[in-house]
Design an enzyme around this catalytic site. Structure first.
Site, PDB file in Angstrom:
ATOM      1  CG  ASP A  73       1.102  -0.014  11.656  1.00 21.53           C
ATOM      2  OD1 ASP A  73       0.668   0.626  12.150  1.00 21.53           O
ATOM      3  OD2 ASP A  73       1.286   0.184  10.452  1.00 21.53           O
TER       4      ASP A  73
ATOM      5  CG  ASP B 252      -0.237  -0.301   2.481  1.00 23.03           C
ATOM      6  OD1 ASP B 252       0.871  -0.294   2.625  1.00 23.03           O
ATOM      7  OD2 ASP B 252      -1.153  -0.203   3.630  1.00 23.03           O
TER       8      ASP B 252
END
Length: 741
Positions: free
Chosen positions: A453, A74
């Site tokens: 993350d 992405d």
């Protein structure tokens, strides 16, 4: 543990612009082991190995070449699988600073009749502030590229990014390509991607949802298009087809209802002439709570519901088992054999279902799965063992090996060769979005990192994923702060997003951690950067919410047991400790262009210098190691400033006109000042530079094949190895460069 990408979401805006494209041709090479810097020294660039860490949104095996595959991400570019080496080769590292928005890959296409040809549709965001998309085309499997810039925006990091593939070589003509967009309908090229125009006759009209064409798939000589802006029930179809490349029609009898609202992916079984389509009630990867799998017998037009398990049941603990369906891949060797994946299944954990009889019965591969994540230990997320996965929308079956299945998750790519034993198939693919770097002056590790993350990591080796995985006690998601006491390098502090704010300290250089005994209430909702003074006796923690709201900083002098507010510290600023004097802290107020300093270990701050550039929260203030009061301010396009009197005055550095981030490393032999590294512009190009003479002159040390898009977050040299530099990227992990000796 739920660990989604922090995808910087924004409201999608529709576009009704007429679609056209401008071809910009040029050949670039993304592969180079080393290139000479301006002084003749060659630099070699490699990834610090973590292993994945980001959302793999698509995997595509070449249908006519054994061992050839491509993957897309992405925000981190595209990759080609090297079967002999067992690793991925990055294909888009040549994209530079101005092209940062092209590091997101919306779709990949290959030409079954011409094995060397591969195409990439690039564009990370479809927002008004983002640049337009582009298509790269290659005749040599991505070794070199030609580029066509589009007049429309793509959205590889928008909702729906796990759908696939929106790019397709026409099955009847290798010179013709189709590209599905989110806001601008269907595009067509008749010259192998060199120029693009709106496809005539395509009936679907875009809405503000920003999904548009979800996938394109060849069905014999026909092309089918999944449509994400329809609802399947009110006259707006969600599946279209063309038999001749000109006339399009809605596919008759297609499924309707909530579970069939958005078609996510499709795959065609050439043996049985059946098209399999996965559906969900939202584009994903988040937000799906219902879904289904249907197949169409293309010869008769008959549809059948072959959903493995209907969402909406109840788990053993009473939780609602809601999810959608994502990936679908057929076995090219065995008729009626295929796999599908669930998506956004948090209660009972996502799985891959496999059938050998066209969907009459299914087996969950999760039930017998045995995982080996020893190569990437962070995948345990602080638990005893890894989970099967989440955000499973990329799914592929090797056309030459029926038992070789791979699927992408929000953090890795898993593969199996026997349908039971699974391991990351991720070597060479690094997608971390890195926000913190520290290179200790002593100890086992030469590098500590903090990423979105996956939190903080201790890198014992640069060539292997950290053995301890992500920092635990507590486990945190995205890192917001990481700092080491300059005169006491065994002491490190960190901060990040998590259930309780996740502030922690280490007394062994970052190997093990202990949570602060207490933390300010605001830490849970707005953790920000943290600093410790030179001897580790005082902590300063700044607080910034993800929406940009700034809060008062807090200070602790008892290792995080108690905290007090520092009202004179500029809200939201990044605290910077003086590396030589433990009584000194600094802060740069980006709102006012003011430098403040504390002479009482952070208890109070006063203004020392004003009139500096303001209005950009990304300004970076850095203190030169081993010196007191030697401060450098990277002011982006305003240039670089230096103070040698603790911030009382600053002078502009004349050798560069833009500086985005700056750091220090071991001095060159014979030099009496540390080497300086920066991402900035000394000429017309934004690049990575080194200076060995206090920024009087600069040498570019990266090259056109190694640029990695946006690299303005943090750079730091190694204090023990001259010439080695660590560079944070937004989607290509940690890059490190060294002179070739």
């Amino acid at each position: 543990m739920r660990t989604p990408r922090l995808s910087r979401r924004a409201v999608l805006a529709g576009s009704a612009a007429t679609v056209a494209a401008t071809a910009v041709s040029g050949v670039v090479s993304p592969v180079a082991v080393a290139a000479p810097a301006a002084d003749g020294t060659a630099y070699r660039w490699r990834n610090v190995v973590i292993g994945g860490t980001g959302f793999v949104t698509g995997v595509l095996f070449h249908p006519s070449v054994r061992g050839l595959a491509y993957a897309r991400t992405d925000i981190g570019g595209a990759y080609r699988w090297d079967d002999r080496a067992g690793r991925w080769t990055p294909l888009t590292d040549h994209l530079g600073w101005d092209d940062w928005n092209l590091l997101g890959v919306e779709a990949i296409a290959v030409d079954p009749a011409h094995p060397g040809r591969v195409y990439l549709a690039l564009g990370t965001y479809a927002q008004s502030w983002a640049g337009n998309g582009a298509v790269l085309r290659s005749e040599d499997r991505g070794a070199t590229w030609s580029r066509a810039d589009l007049d429309v925006k793509l959205g590889a990091n928008e909702d729906g990014r796990g759908a696939g593939e929106r790019l397709l070589v026409d099955p009847r003509d290798s010179d013709t390509l189709w590209l599905g967009t989110r806001h601008d309908g269907l595009l067509k090229s008749t010259d192998r991607g060199a120029t693009w125009a709106a496809a005539s006759g395509f009936p679907a009209k875009p809405s503000a949802s920003g999904q548009g064409v979800m996938f394109l798939v060849a069905v014999g000589r026909a092309v089918y298009a999944g449509w994400g802006d329809g609802d399947g029930t009110s006259g707006t179809a969600n599946l279209y087809r063309t038999a001749d490349g000109t006339a399009w029609e809605a596919v008759p009898g297609q499924p309707s209802g909530t579970a069939a609202k958005v078609p996510i992916r499709a795959a065609y079984d050439t043996h049985t002439r059946e098209l399999y389509v996965t559906y969900a009630n939202a584009p994903g990867p988040n937000g799906q709570s219902d879904g289904s799998v249907h197949k169409l017998r293309t010869a008769t037009g008959k549809w059948a519901d072959v959903t493995p398990v209907k969402p909406g049941g109840t788990t053993d603990d009473g939780s609602a088992d809601t999810f959608g369906y994502g990936g679908v891949a057929v076995d090219a060797r065995r008729p009626g054999t295929l796999a599908v994946s669930t998506n956004n299944r948090w209660a009972d954990i996502d799985t891959v279902y496999r059938t050998t009889n066209g969907g009459r019965t299914w087996t969950s591969l999760k039930d017998a799965a045995v995982f080996d994540v020893s190569e990437t230990p962070y995948l345990k997320w602080g638990d005893d063992k890894p989970k099967f996965g989440w955000w499973i929308q990329a799914l592929a079956v090797d056309p030459y090996d029926s038992k070789h299945i791979v699927y992408g998750t929000g953090a890795t790519l898993y593969g199996t060769r026997d349908l039971k034993r699974w391991a990351p198939q991720i070597r060479g693919l690094e997608e971390a979005s890195v926000v913190q770097l520290v290179s200790p002056p002593a100890g086992e590790a030469h590098l500590l990192s903090g990423s979105r993350d996956i939190g903080v990591m201790y890198h014992e080796r640069l060539t292997a994923s950290p053995a301890r995985g992500m920092a635990t006690n507590p486990v945190s998601g995205s890192a917001t702060g990481l700092a080491q006491a300059a005169a006491r390098p065994s002491y490190v502090v960190r901060a990040g997003w998590g259930d309780n704010g996740n502030g922690a300290c280490s007394n062994d250089g970052g190997q093990t951690w202990a949570p602060f005994e207490a933390q300010p209430d605001i830490a849970k909702d707005a953790p920000g950067p943290i600093a410790t003074n030179a001897d580790g006796s005082a902590l300063l923690w700044s607080f910034v919410h993800w929406d940009g709201t700034k809060y008062a900083a807090h200070r602790s002098t008892d290792n995080g047991t108690t905290w007090s507010e520092v009202s004179s510290f500029p809200k939201g600023a990044t605290p910077v400790a003086d590396p030589a004097d433990p009584t000194l802290f600094y802060a740069y107020d980006t709102d006012t262009g003011t430098l403040l300093a504390s002479t009482d270990s952070g208890r109070s701050f006063t203004v020392r210098a004003g009139g500096l550039p303001s209005g950009d929260a990304q300004f970076k203030l850095v203190a030169a190691p081993g010196r007191s009061g030697d401060l450098w301010l990277s002011a982006k396009w305003n240039g670089l400033y230096r103070s040698t009197d603790g911030g009382a005055s600053f002078s502009k550095v004349a050798s560069c006109w833009a500086s985005y981030t700056l750091g220090f490393g071991r001095a060159a032999d014979g030099a009496d000042y540390p080497a300086i590294y920066q991402v900035g512009s000394t000429d017309t190009i934004t690049a990575v530079y080194r200076s060995d003479d206090e920024a009087k002159t600069w040498t570019r040390i990266n090259d056109d094949a190694h640029q990695w898009g946006w690299t303005g977050e943090v750079i730091v040299g190694d204090p023990r190895v001259y010439g080695r530099v660590y560079l944070a990227t937004n989607g290509r992990g940690i890059q490190y460069g060294e002179p070739v000796r």
